[in-house]
Design an enzyme around this catalytic site. Structure first.
Site, PDB file in Angstrom:
ATOM      1  N   HIS A 115     -17.804 -30.589  -0.735  1.00 48.72           N
ATOM      2  CA  HIS A 115     -18.619 -31.785  -0.657  1.00 48.72           C
ATOM      3  C   HIS A 115     -18.584 -32.147  -2.157  1.00 48.72           C
ATOM      4  O   HIS A 115     -18.194 -31.520  -2.999  1.00 48.72           O
ATOM      5  CB  HIS A 115     -19.997 -31.514  -0.236  1.00 48.72           C
ATOM      6  CG  HIS A 115     -20.806 -30.634  -0.950  1.00 48.72           C
ATOM      7  ND1 HIS A 115     -21.005 -29.392  -0.782  1.00 48.72           N
ATOM      8  CD2 HIS A 115     -21.133 -30.945  -2.239  1.00 48.72           C
ATOM      9  CE1 HIS A 115     -21.640 -28.627  -1.794  1.00 48.72           C
ATOM     10  NE2 HIS A 115     -21.898 -29.538  -2.658  1.00 48.72           N
TER      11      HIS A 115
HETATM   12  P1  TYD Z   1     -24.874 -25.334   1.628  1.00 52.64           P
HETATM   13  O1  TYD Z   1     -24.856 -26.848   0.990  1.00 52.64           O
HETATM   14  O2  TYD Z   1     -23.966 -25.012   3.084  1.00 52.64           O
HETATM   15  O3  TYD Z   1     -24.246 -24.519   0.484  1.00 52.64           O
HETATM   16  P2  TYD Z   1     -22.622 -24.436  -0.226  1.00 52.64           P
HETATM   17  O4  TYD Z   1     -22.501 -25.852  -0.367  1.00 52.64           O
HETATM   18  O5  TYD Z   1     -22.808 -23.695  -1.303  1.00 52.64           O
HETATM   19  O6  TYD Z   1     -21.758 -24.200   0.762  1.00 52.64           O
HETATM   20  O7  TYD Z   1     -26.396 -24.794   1.818  1.00 52.64           O
HETATM   21  C1  TYD Z   1     -26.409 -23.653   2.696  1.00 52.64           C
HETATM   22  C2  TYD Z   1     -27.793 -23.858   3.251  1.00 52.64           C
HETATM   23  O8  TYD Z   1     -28.928 -23.702   2.205  1.00 52.64           O
HETATM   24  C3  TYD Z   1     -28.054 -24.930   3.840  1.00 52.64           C
HETATM   25  O9  TYD Z   1     -28.977 -24.757   4.888  1.00 52.64           O
HETATM   26  C4  TYD Z   1     -28.901 -26.043   2.840  1.00 52.64           C
HETATM   27  C5  TYD Z   1     -29.851 -25.224   1.932  1.00 52.64           C
HETATM   28  N1  TYD Z   1     -29.732 -25.297   0.899  1.00 52.64           N
HETATM   29  C6  TYD Z   1     -31.291 -25.550   0.299  1.00 52.64           C
HETATM   30  O10 TYD Z   1     -32.189 -25.529   1.152  1.00 52.64           O
HETATM   31  N2  TYD Z   1     -31.306 -25.882  -1.286  1.00 52.64           N
HETATM   32  C7  TYD Z   1     -30.402 -25.925  -2.012  1.00 52.64           C
HETATM   33  O11 TYD Z   1     -30.612 -26.022  -3.295  1.00 52.64           O
HETATM   34  C8  TYD Z   1     -29.163 -25.795  -1.476  1.00 52.64           C
HETATM   35  C9  TYD Z   1     -27.854 -25.761  -2.562  1.00 52.64           C
HETATM   36  C10 TYD Z   1     -28.844 -25.302  -0.305  1.00 52.64           C
END
Ligand code: TYD
Length: 149
Positions: A49
């Site tokens: 992303h």
């Molecule tokens: P995700 O965005 O998929 O992580 P990455 O971009 O590293 O692959 O996030 C995984 C899960 O964690 C998703 O359910 C959203 C949650 N999350 C939060 O609650 N707070 C945060 O600050 C972040 C980055 C993710």
């Protein structure tokens, strides 16, 4: 591209090493959130992303991983093998995190609270936004639609 690798100052003595990071000093923004990723294997890809406004610093506190970044034009693969370096990723940079070592603990310092609306999760939408913003000059950039990321 809106990224840069920061070398942190290590304070070393016979007791070990210490790195201190302060918001708006070593870290070029106020830190509003931290999170860390661990337990990812070398098969895992995360990220996928870009952010409209959020700025982040990624630090591999333990182990290593690789970050692939593109602004829709230029691409770079940046290994993060050291806890003494941080990768700053600014606005409108598409990132993918991969090649995590099993012991990797990746710390992320972020300029704002978690906000799903700041995410651009489709690469196609990202390219459209880059084009619309006119972030690249034709002379210096390939056609973002022609690039395979
Ligand atoms: P995700 O965005 O998929 O992580 P990455 O971009 O590293 O692959 O996030 C995984 C899960 O964690 C998703 O359910 C959203 C949650 N999350 C939060 O609650 N707070 C945060 O600050 C972040 C980055 C993710």
């Amino acid at each position: 591209m809106n990224i840069r690798l920061l070398d942190f100052d290590v304070k070393e003595d016979e007791r070990g090493s210490l790195i201190a990071l302060e918001g708006t000093k070593e870290i070029p923004f106020e830190i509003r959130r931290i999170y860390y990723i661990f337990g990812a294997s070398d098969q895992v890809r995360r990220g996928d992303h870009a952010h409209k406004e959020l700025q982040q610093i990624l630090i591999a506190l333990a182990g290593s991983c690789t970050v692939s970044v593109t602004d829709g034009c230029t691409k770079e693969e940046i290994p993060l093998p050291s806890r003494t370096q941080g990768l700053f990723i600014g606005r409108m940079v598409w990132r993918e995190l991969h090649d995590f070592s099993p012991d990797c603990v990746l710390l992320v310092l972020a300029s704002d609270y978690y906000n799903k609306n700041d995410y651009i999760s489709s690469y196609e939408d990202f390219l459209k936004m880059v084009e619309k913003r006119g972030d690249h000059h034709q002379q210096t950039c390939c056609d973002p639609n022609g690039s395979d990321r």
